[in-house]
Design a protein around this motif. Structure first.
Motif, PDB file in Angstrom:
ATOM      1  N   VAL A 191      40.344  48.124  36.246  1.00 43.82           N
ATOM      2  CA  VAL A 191      39.786  48.015  37.599  1.00 43.82           C
ATOM      3  C   VAL A 191      38.488  47.207  37.572  1.00 43.82           C
ATOM      4  CG1 VAL A 191      38.821  49.293  39.558  1.00 43.82           C
ATOM      5  CG2 VAL A 191      40.834  50.185  38.364  1.00 43.82           C
ATOM      6  N   GLY A 192      37.654  47.470  36.567  1.00 45.98           N
ATOM      7  CA  GLY A 192      36.364  46.784  36.461  1.00 45.98           C
ATOM      8  C   GLY A 192      36.473  45.292  36.214  1.00 45.98           C
ATOM      9  N   ILE A 193      37.578  44.866  35.564  1.00 44.79           N
ATOM     10  CA  ILE A 193      37.712  43.435  35.259  1.00 44.79           C
ATOM     11  C   ILE A 193      38.502  42.684  36.332  1.00 44.79           C
ATOM     12  CG2 ILE A 193      37.512  43.779  32.768  1.00 44.79           C
ATOM     13  CD1 ILE A 193      40.518  43.439  32.536  1.00 44.79           C
ATOM     14  N   LEU A 194      38.797  43.348  37.442  1.00 47.86           N
ATOM     15  CA  LEU A 194      39.527  42.671  38.522  1.00 47.86           C
ATOM     16  C   LEU A 194      38.826  41.404  39.017  1.00 47.86           C
ATOM     17  CD1 LEU A 194      41.024  45.487  40.792  1.00 47.86           C
ATOM     18  CD2 LEU A 194      42.206  43.967  39.202  1.00 47.86           C
ATOM     19  N   PRO A 195      37.482  41.428  39.198  1.00 43.65           N
ATOM     20  CA  PRO A 195      36.826  40.183  39.630  1.00 43.65           C
ATOM     21  C   PRO A 195      37.049  39.029  38.655  1.00 43.65           C
ATOM     22  CG  PRO A 195      35.348  42.040  39.951  1.00 43.65           C
ATOM     23  CD  PRO A 195      36.521  42.557  39.170  1.00 43.65           C
ATOM     24  N   ILE A 196      37.031  39.332  37.343  1.00 41.67           N
ATOM     25  CA  ILE A 196      37.289  38.295  36.335  1.00 41.67           C
ATOM     26  C   ILE A 196      38.726  37.806  36.452  1.00 41.67           C
ATOM     27  CG2 ILE A 196      37.408  37.806  33.857  1.00 41.67           C
ATOM     28  CD1 ILE A 196      35.247  39.936  33.447  1.00 41.67           C
ATOM     29  N   THR A 217      42.334  33.352  37.896  1.00 43.45           N
ATOM     30  CA  THR A 217      43.652  33.038  38.464  1.00 43.45           C
ATOM     31  C   THR A 217      43.505  32.537  39.907  1.00 43.45           C
ATOM     32  OG1 THR A 217      43.945  35.345  39.187  1.00 43.45           O
ATOM     33  CG2 THR A 217      44.836  34.737  37.022  1.00 43.45           C
ATOM     34  N   ASN A 218      42.328  32.057  40.230  1.00 44.46           N
ATOM     35  CA  ASN A 218      42.006  31.652  41.605  1.00 44.46           C
ATOM     36  C   ASN A 218      42.906  30.536  42.125  1.00 44.46           C
ATOM     37  OD1 ASN A 218      40.331  31.712  43.993  1.00 44.46           O
ATOM     38  ND2 ASN A 218      39.479  29.749  43.300  1.00 44.46           N
ATOM     39  N   ASP A 219      43.313  29.623  41.234  1.00 46.38           N
ATOM     40  CA  ASP A 219      44.119  28.477  41.667  1.00 46.38           C
ATOM     41  C   ASP A 219      45.618  28.748  41.557  1.00 46.38           C
ATOM     42  OD1 ASP A 219      44.074  28.624  38.926  1.00 46.38           O
ATOM     43  OD2 ASP A 219      44.062  26.447  38.614  1.00 46.38           O
ATOM     44  N   GLN A 220      46.003  29.992  41.302  1.00 48.89           N
ATOM     45  CA  GLN A 220      47.412  30.337  41.150  1.00 48.89           C
ATOM     46  C   GLN A 220      47.970  30.936  42.443  1.00 48.89           C
ATOM     47  OE1 GLN A 220      47.873  32.925  37.754  1.00 48.89           O
ATOM     48  NE2 GLN A 220      47.262  31.352  36.277  1.00 48.89           N
ATOM     49  N   THR A 221      49.267  30.778  42.626  1.00 46.11           N
ATOM     50  CA  THR A 221      49.931  31.416  43.756  1.00 46.11           C
ATOM     51  C   THR A 221      50.049  32.918  43.466  1.00 46.11           C
ATOM     52  OG1 THR A 221      52.134  31.168  42.796  1.00 46.11           O
ATOM     53  CG2 THR A 221      51.299  29.325  44.127  1.00 46.11           C
ATOM     54  N   LEU A 250      42.462  36.499  28.730  1.00 45.07           N
ATOM     55  CA  LEU A 250      42.619  37.732  29.493  1.00 45.07           C
ATOM     56  C   LEU A 250      43.040  38.914  28.611  1.00 45.07           C
ATOM     57  CD1 LEU A 250      42.413  39.061  32.218  1.00 45.07           C
ATOM     58  CD2 LEU A 250      44.738  38.295  32.737  1.00 45.07           C
ATOM     59  N   ALA A 251      44.140  38.747  27.865  1.00 44.61           N
ATOM     60  CA  ALA A 251      44.587  39.834  26.988  1.00 44.61           C
ATOM     61  C   ALA A 251      43.632  40.022  25.815  1.00 44.61           C
ATOM     62  CB  ALA A 251      46.001  39.559  26.488  1.00 44.61           C
ATOM     63  N   LEU A 252      43.289  38.908  25.187  1.00 42.83           N
ATOM     64  CA  LEU A 252      42.394  38.922  24.029  1.00 42.83           C
ATOM     65  C   LEU A 252      41.351  37.813  24.214  1.00 42.83           C
ATOM     66  CD1 LEU A 252      42.108  40.138  21.070  1.00 42.83           C
ATOM     67  CD2 LEU A 252      43.274  38.078  20.310  1.00 42.83           C
ATOM     68  N   PRO A 253      40.059  38.123  24.353  1.00 39.64           N
ATOM     69  CA  PRO A 253      39.428  39.415  24.027  1.00 39.64           C
ATOM     70  C   PRO A 253      38.986  40.252  25.223  1.00 39.64           C
ATOM     71  CG  PRO A 253      37.778  37.705  24.004  1.00 39.64           C
ATOM     72  CD  PRO A 253      39.055  37.037  24.470  1.00 39.64           C
ATOM     73  N   ILE A 254      39.275  39.818  26.487  1.00 37.93           N
ATOM     74  CA  ILE A 254      38.727  40.547  27.632  1.00 37.93           C
ATOM     75  C   ILE A 254      39.269  41.978  27.702  1.00 37.93           C
ATOM     76  CG2 ILE A 254      38.614  40.646  30.147  1.00 37.93           C
ATOM     77  CD1 ILE A 254      38.490  37.600  30.179  1.00 37.93           C
ATOM     78  N   MET A 255      40.595  42.144  27.538  1.00 41.50           N
ATOM     79  CA  MET A 255      41.179  43.486  27.620  1.00 41.50           C
ATOM     80  C   MET A 255      41.249  44.152  26.245  1.00 41.50           C
ATOM     81  SD  MET A 255      44.202  42.778  30.418  1.00 41.50           S
ATOM     82  CE  MET A 255      44.650  44.518  30.595  1.00 41.50           C
ATOM     83  N   ALA A 305      45.751  43.636  42.739  1.00 43.39           N
ATOM     84  CA  ALA A 305      44.347  43.198  42.593  1.00 43.39           C
ATOM     85  C   ALA A 305      43.685  42.781  43.906  1.00 43.39           C
ATOM     86  CB  ALA A 305      44.267  42.065  41.566  1.00 43.39           C
ATOM     87  N   PRO A 306      44.285  41.905  44.715  1.00 42.52           N
ATOM     88  CA  PRO A 306      43.605  41.488  45.964  1.00 42.52           C
ATOM     89  C   PRO A 306      43.320  42.671  46.885  1.00 42.52           C
ATOM     90  CG  PRO A 306      45.423  40.008  45.447  1.00 42.52           C
ATOM     91  CD  PRO A 306      45.551  41.185  44.529  1.00 42.52           C
ATOM     92  N   PHE A 307      44.292  43.590  46.984  1.00 42.63           N
ATOM     93  CA  PHE A 307      44.130  44.750  47.864  1.00 42.63           C
ATOM     94  C   PHE A 307      43.024  45.679  47.350  1.00 42.63           C
ATOM     95  CE2 PHE A 307      45.187  49.239  48.634  1.00 42.63           C
ATOM     96  CZ  PHE A 307      45.068  49.272  50.018  1.00 42.63           C
ATOM     97  N   ILE A 308      43.042  45.976  46.037  1.00 43.36           N
ATOM     98  CA  ILE A 308      42.033  46.867  45.454  1.00 43.36           C
ATOM     99  C   ILE A 308      40.645  46.261  45.568  1.00 43.36           C
ATOM    100  CG2 ILE A 308      41.230  47.953  43.310  1.00 43.36           C
ATOM    101  CD1 ILE A 308      44.165  48.151  42.453  1.00 43.36           C
ATOM    102  N   ASN A 309      40.557  44.948  45.306  1.00 42.75           N
ATOM    103  CA  ASN A 309      39.264  44.261  45.390  1.00 42.75           C
ATOM    104  C   ASN A 309      38.708  44.314  46.815  1.00 42.75           C
ATOM    105  OD1 ASN A 309      37.230  42.555  44.034  1.00 42.75           O
ATOM    106  ND2 ASN A 309      37.933  40.972  45.440  1.00 42.75           N
ATOM    107  N   LYS A 310      39.591  44.142  47.803  1.00 46.83           N
ATOM    108  CA  LYS A 310      39.165  44.191  49.204  1.00 46.83           C
ATOM    109  C   LYS A 310      38.797  45.614  49.605  1.00 46.83           C
ATOM    110  CE  LYS A 310      40.644  42.822  53.851  1.00 46.83           C
ATOM    111  NZ  LYS A 310      41.741  42.234  54.670  1.00 46.83           N
ATOM    112  N   LEU A 311      39.563  46.593  49.112  1.00 43.47           N
ATOM    113  CA  LEU A 311      39.342  47.999  49.475  1.00 43.47           C
ATOM    114  C   LEU A 311      38.030  48.529  48.909  1.00 43.47           C
ATOM    115  CD1 LEU A 311      40.507  50.660  50.710  1.00 43.47           C
ATOM    116  CD2 LEU A 311      41.511  51.097  48.444  1.00 43.47           C
TER     117      LEU A 311
END
Length: 221
Positions: free
Chosen positions: A24-29, A34-38, A122-127, A170-176
């Motif tokens: 949950v904490g790394i959702l902004p990252i 992935t900002n330019d992805q569909t 994302l998987a290594l090393p962030i998570m 992610a978008p819903f949780i980030n907005k909520l």
């Protein structure tokens, strides 16, 4: 009795992994890289990253004791080192900051330029960073029983599934939750993580210095 021990192990390790990985904490990252992805591409990236995290942690669980033996590192020494590492990550989370032990600003900037960010960074090393890998090695070696190993593996798989579901939403949780809500979750996870780090370090110190076990406890009058 064995069933109770199995589920107790599963729950303890699952909660610990959730606190360390903190999906949950790394959702902004996640949303940033992935900002330019569909939406479909973002979901695929999140799912791939979580599968990779599961594989990395399962391999660490299976190979961990062999790695320690290869370098002649005792489990108690590794507990102390792992405890300190986990507390450093927890300290950053308590301040609602990303830990540079997991990833650096340079790695974040580099990730923006990559076409595929699901595995690295994302998987290594962030998570699956040093904290989660060292912790899973320690937890996997707490007991030699097959039941304990299976419970540890189940906790890793459960983490991957829950993290994938969180990334999907992610978008819903980030907005909520917003920035404040995400920071609150991060601080709560940091507090849990700090306690886990202290337990790991205390256990390692008692193993290295058995005399500490027999020190008289101090109680308030």
């Amino acid at each position: 009795m064995m069933e109770l021990a199995f589920w107790a192990t599963f729950i303890n390790i699952f909660i610990g992994l959730m606190a360390i990985v903190n999906p949950v904490g790394i959702l902004p990252i996640f949303l940033s890289i992935t900002n330019d992805q569909t939406p479909e591409e973002r979901q695929k990236t999140g799912t791939t990253a979580c599968i990779a995290v599961g594989i990395i942690l399962l391999v660490s669980m299976l190979a961990g004791s062999g790695i320690l033996k290869t370098f002649s590192i005792s489990l108690d020494s590794f507990r102390v080192a792992g405890g300190i590492l986990v507390m450093l990550i927890a300290y950053s989370q308590l301040q609602a900051k990303g830990s540079k032990i997991k990833h650096t600003e340079e790695e974040d900037r580099e990730s923006v330029q990559k076409d595929n960010v699901s595995v690295v960074p994302l998987a290594l090393p962030i998570m699956a960073g040093p904290g989660s890998i060292s912790s899973i090695i320690l937890w996997a070696n707490e007991s030699p029983t097959i039941s304990h190993k299976v419970a540890t593996a189940f906790a890793i798989v459960a983490l991957a599934i829950v993290a994938a579901a969180i990334f999907r939403a992610a978008p819903f949780i980030n907005k909520l939750l917003g920035i404040t809500g995400l920071n609150v979750v991060t601080r709560i996870m940091g507090l849990i993580l700090f306690a886990i780090g202290i337990e790991l370090m205390a256990s390692g110190l008692k193993g290295l210095f058995p005399a500490l076990t027999y020190l008289p406890s101090v109680t308030a009058n």
